[in-house]
Enzyme design. Structure first.
Site, mmCIF file in Angstrom:
data_model
loop_
_atom_site.group_PDB
_atom_site.id
_atom_site.type_symbol
_atom_site.label_atom_id
_atom_site.label_comp_id
_atom_site.label_asym_id
_atom_site.label_seq_id
_atom_site.Cartn_x
_atom_site.Cartn_y
_atom_site.Cartn_z
ATOM 1 N N PRO A 253 27.849 44.153 -12.739
ATOM 2 C CA PRO A 253 28.055 44.871 -13.826
ATOM 3 C C PRO A 253 29.655 45.631 -13.958
ATOM 4 O O PRO A 253 29.796 45.774 -13.132
ATOM 5 C CB PRO A 253 27.197 45.496 -14.762
ATOM 6 N N TRP A 254 30.253 46.192 -15.094
ATOM 7 C CA TRP A 254 31.696 46.486 -14.931
ATOM 8 C C TRP A 254 31.423 48.282 -14.610
ATOM 9 O O TRP A 254 32.535 48.605 -14.318
ATOM 10 C CB TRP A 254 32.618 46.813 -16.459
ATOM 11 N N LYS B 249 29.104 37.302 -8.007
ATOM 12 C CA LYS B 249 30.353 37.053 -9.823
ATOM 13 C C LYS B 249 30.361 38.874 -9.900
ATOM 14 O O LYS B 249 29.290 38.909 -10.156
ATOM 15 C CB LYS B 249 29.475 36.408 -10.366
ATOM 16 N N GLU C 28 18.448 44.202 -12.093
ATOM 17 C CA GLU C 28 17.982 45.420 -12.427
ATOM 18 C C GLU C 28 18.867 46.134 -13.823
ATOM 19 O O GLU C 28 19.886 45.568 -14.364
ATOM 20 C CB GLU C 28 19.747 46.382 -11.488
ATOM 21 N N LEU C 29 18.176 46.433 -14.606
ATOM 22 C CA LEU C 29 18.768 46.266 -16.396
ATOM 23 C C LEU C 29 18.746 47.367 -17.218
ATOM 24 O O LEU C 29 19.005 48.456 -16.205
ATOM 25 C CB LEU C 29 17.610 45.511 -17.349
ATOM 26 N N CYS D 95 23.774 53.154 -16.554
ATOM 27 C CA CYS D 95 22.542 53.118 -17.260
ATOM 28 C C CYS D 95 21.135 53.561 -16.963
ATOM 29 O O CYS D 95 20.598 53.682 -17.680
ATOM 30 C CB CYS D 95 22.580 51.872 -16.078
ATOM 31 N N GLU E 100 19.571 51.107 -25.804
ATOM 32 C CA GLU E 100 20.490 51.157 -24.941
ATOM 33 C C GLU E 100 21.907 51.224 -26.005
ATOM 34 O O GLU E 100 22.511 49.919 -26.022
ATOM 35 C CB GLU E 100 20.484 50.843 -23.870
ATOM 36 N N LYS F 136 8.912 48.916 -15.993
ATOM 37 C CA LYS F 136 9.054 48.505 -17.652
ATOM 38 C C LYS F 136 10.603 47.656 -18.275
ATOM 39 O O LYS F 136 10.536 46.614 -17.427
ATOM 40 C CB LYS F 136 8.982 49.664 -18.623
HETATM 41 P P1 NAD Z 1 25.831 41.985 -18.600
HETATM 42 O O1 NAD Z 1 25.021 41.522 -18.859
HETATM 43 O O2 NAD Z 1 27.260 41.391 -20.007
HETATM 44 O O3 NAD Z 1 26.684 40.913 -17.531
HETATM 45 C C1 NAD Z 1 26.358 41.693 -16.129
HETATM 46 C C2 NAD Z 1 27.915 40.659 -15.908
HETATM 47 O O4 NAD Z 1 26.444 39.652 -15.607
HETATM 48 C C3 NAD Z 1 29.097 40.022 -15.484
HETATM 49 O O5 NAD Z 1 28.475 39.713 -13.971
HETATM 50 C C4 NAD Z 1 28.678 38.726 -16.392
HETATM 51 O O6 NAD Z 1 30.139 38.448 -16.009
HETATM 52 C C5 NAD Z 1 27.302 38.572 -16.037
HETATM 53 N N1 NAD Z 1 26.644 37.741 -16.887
HETATM 54 C C6 NAD Z 1 26.976 37.659 -18.562
HETATM 55 N N2 NAD Z 1 26.049 36.637 -19.265
HETATM 56 C C7 NAD Z 1 25.879 35.246 -18.706
HETATM 57 C C8 NAD Z 1 24.868 34.435 -17.806
HETATM 58 N N3 NAD Z 1 24.609 34.133 -19.012
HETATM 59 N N4 NAD Z 1 24.418 33.769 -16.571
HETATM 60 C C9 NAD Z 1 25.503 34.610 -16.156
HETATM 61 N N5 NAD Z 1 25.956 36.184 -15.565
HETATM 62 C C10 NAD Z 1 25.737 36.294 -16.505
HETATM 63 O O7 NAD Z 1 26.119 43.372 -18.756
HETATM 64 P P2 NAD Z 1 27.125 44.494 -18.461
HETATM 65 O O8 NAD Z 1 28.021 44.868 -19.744
HETATM 66 O O9 NAD Z 1 28.667 44.225 -17.535
HETATM 67 O O10 NAD Z 1 27.153 45.868 -18.118
HETATM 68 C C11 NAD Z 1 26.068 46.825 -18.763
HETATM 69 C C12 NAD Z 1 24.744 46.853 -18.480
HETATM 70 O O11 NAD Z 1 23.913 46.705 -17.514
HETATM 71 C C13 NAD Z 1 23.622 47.822 -19.573
HETATM 72 O O12 NAD Z 1 22.471 46.922 -19.971
HETATM 73 C C14 NAD Z 1 23.567 48.839 -18.318
HETATM 74 O O13 NAD Z 1 22.258 49.613 -18.421
HETATM 75 C C15 NAD Z 1 23.019 47.835 -16.827
HETATM 76 N N6 NAD Z 1 23.007 48.652 -15.649
HETATM 77 C C16 NAD Z 1 21.689 48.519 -14.613
HETATM 78 C C17 NAD Z 1 21.944 48.917 -14.454
HETATM 79 C C18 NAD Z 1 20.446 48.898 -12.805
HETATM 80 O O14 NAD Z 1 21.328 49.754 -12.037
HETATM 81 N N7 NAD Z 1 19.281 49.267 -13.797
HETATM 82 C C19 NAD Z 1 22.991 49.593 -13.440
HETATM 83 C C20 NAD Z 1 24.234 48.793 -13.927
HETATM 84 C C21 NAD Z 1 24.304 49.371 -15.514
#
Ligand code: NAD
Length: 485
Positions: free
Chosen positions: A148-149, A173, A249-250, A284, A384, A454
């Site tokens: 993610p970003w 990616k 990791e969500l 997160c 969230e 969870k």
């Molecule tokens: P996102 O799910 O929108 O995107 C994450 C990645 O998935 C990006 O690279 C995106 O291009 C890719 N992606 C999107 N759709 C896809 C698909 N259909 N198939 C494959 N790849 C796909 O998340 P975000 O907005 O970039 O990040 C924010 C989220 O990340 C928040 O929910 C945050 O809690 C979570 N996060 C979790 C952790 C952790 O360690 N648990 C850490 C940081 C962020």
């Protein structure tokens, strides 16, 4: 504005593309990076390159070489902290101090995992008079990281370093919003170390095209995904067709429990940093639910209001700023819509304004929002938000603190503030989350496993378990009956 090329190893042709996408600076909406847009066909090519590199080199079985390459990468990253941190701030908006910390901390993560590369080992068993067995640890094969970003350098390397240490070949990616800084970090590994061509392949592109192509590709053995829960669930569904191993990791909705004996001089600045100033709440683990013991609520709210009113919000490159913008326009609008909902359903006690002053008007700036009296079933309490929005609720006694802390579908992180060791132990044991910090928050170490209970995820990152996630075992059984004659 910086125009990027996809990094490739020595002797490999640079993919030609006519298509690019732009990344804008969230502080002023100027274009800062132009990135080649890769597609499903590029994913296919990268999988072929990764498989061939595993077949043609001894990467998978030569831990000494892997450690050497990873240490070279760490050295190159360490020598480039300043320009990479600057690019990180330009694309993500985060404060330059946080960006420097993010890059620096990953130098240590790579070095830690480089050490582990030489320790990947299995077991041997004597299984009776005519049988001997070896349980070998082998890499998964071709592993894709989708990141993610919000912490793009950390969350990419958090998965990459153990996966490389374990001997896998990879597709990476990164999120398109921060693809430039991610490519900067990958280029140091792919072009400036002895890494064999094809072992690591950068994929810049959208989630719906390049990301989805990774998820369904039969040549990819495992996906390490960090991101939103709904994306994670879609990936799990679509990856089931090819039975890939997944690490997910969500998201989170993490509670911070502040007991009536807590040291508020410590709890308040820790909370302000963790939910407001660190990545503007886009983290997160952010403690978006403050659970405060009834007797100290009034004092805590007053002190918190005072603390947030002094926060200087501005461009992350300005060293006077204490909080940056939301990274994307979508995220900014999402945060404002939750604040609007909070105004209707609860009581806004501070902040929650889009910032319109001249130097901020072009950016995604919003002031920290603090709410009380929010109904339990409100989305403000449940979802969230991923921004600087705090909901406060009171409790009486440990039992209620634990029940409220666990009243969420998530289980990523949590904290308890108390001077009473017994209380901290009881509450920490009762909370269902992958991490419980006591009198502190957001501390991460390469040695220590983290992950979600969870709906916050599957699998563990970092530490020894984090490395093992990227391996599989093979049982080799020897018949030891001596040959006749
Ligand atoms: P996102 O799910 O929108 O995107 C994450 C990645 O998935 C990006 O690279 C995106 O291009 C890719 N992606 C999107 N759709 C896809 C698909 N259909 N198939 C494959 N790849 C796909 O998340 P975000 O907005 O970039 O990040 C924010 C989220 O990340 C928040 O929910 C945050 O809690 C979570 N996060 C979790 C952790 C952790 O360690 N648990 C850490 C940081 C962020």
């Amino acid at each position: 504005m910086k125009t990027y090329q996809i990094p490739v190893g020595k002797g490999v042709e640079i993919p030609v593309t006519e298509n690019f996408f732009d990344i804008v600076n969230p502080s002023n909406h100027e274009v800062v990076s132009r990135i080649p847009k890769m597609t499903a066909a590029d994913v296919d090519g990268a999988v072929v390159a990764a498989s061939a590199a595993l077949d043609k080199t001894d990467w998978a079985c030569n831990g000494v070489f892997r450690a050497k390459v990873m240490l070279q990468w760490a050295d190159r990253l360490e020598a480039n902290i300043e320009p990479i941190a600057r690019q990180l701030t330009l694309e993500n908006g985060k404060l330059i101090g946080e960006a420097s910390y993010e890059v620096t901390s990953q130098v240590g993560v790579i070095r830690y995992n480089a050490g582990l590369a030489r320790t990947v080992s299995g077991r041997a068993h004597s299984l009776g008079s005519n049988s001997f067995g070896v349980v070998a640890r082998e890499p998964m094969g071709v592993v894709a990281v989708i990141s993610p970003w919000n912490w793009p350098v950390t969350l990419m390397i958090r998965d990459m370093a153990p996966a490389l240490a374990a001997g896998n070949a990879m597709l990476i990616k990164p999120a398109s919003q921060t693809a430039g800084v991610s490519l900067d970090v990958l280029r140091l590994l792919i072009e400036e170390t002895d890494l064999p061509p094809g072992i690591v392949n950068a994929i810049a592109g959208s989630g719906s095209d390049a990301g989805q192509a990774i998820v369904v590709h039969p040549g990819i053995d495992m996906i390490a995904f960090t991101g939103d829960g709904s994306t994670g669930r879609n990936i799990m569904r679509d990856a089931s067709q090819t039975l890939k191993k997944l690490s997910l990791e969500l998201g989170g909705k993490s509670p911070m429990v502040v007991c009536d004996d807590a040291d508020l001089d410590k709890a308040i600045p820790t909370l302000v940093s963790a939910i407001f100033t660190t990545t503007s709440g886009q983290i997160c683990t952010a403690p978006s639910r403050l659970l405060v013991e009834q007797g100290i609520e009034a004092e805590l709210v007053e002190r918190l209001k005072k603390a947030v009113s002094g926060i200087r919000i501005g461009d992350g490159l300005d060293r006077n700023s204490q909080m940056g913008p939301m990274t994307t326009r979508d995220q900014y609008e999402k945060v404002l819509s939750f604040i609007e909902m909070g105004r209707r359903e609860g009581r806004l006690v501070a902040g929650g304004e889009p910032l319109q002053a001249d130097h901020l008007a072009k950016g995604n700036f919003v002031s920290p929002a603090i709410f009380t009296d929010v109904p339990d079933d409100s989305a403000l309490n449940r979802d969230e938000i991923f921004g600087p929005v705090l909901v406060i609720k009171t409790f009486e006694g440990d039992e209620e603190a634990i029940a409220l802390a666990n009243d969420t579908e998530f289980g990523l992180a949590s904290a308890v503030f108390t001077e009473n060791v017994h209380r901290s132990w009881c509450i920490a044991r009762g909370i269902k989350a992958g991490t419980v910090w006591v009198n502190t928050y957001n501390r991460f170490y390469p040695e220590v496993e983290v992950g979600g209970y969870k709906q916050s995820g599957i699998g563990r990152m970092a530490g020894i378990d984090g490395l093992m996630e990227f391996t599989q075992t093979k049982f080799i059984n020897f018949d030891s009956i001596p040959q006749q004659g």
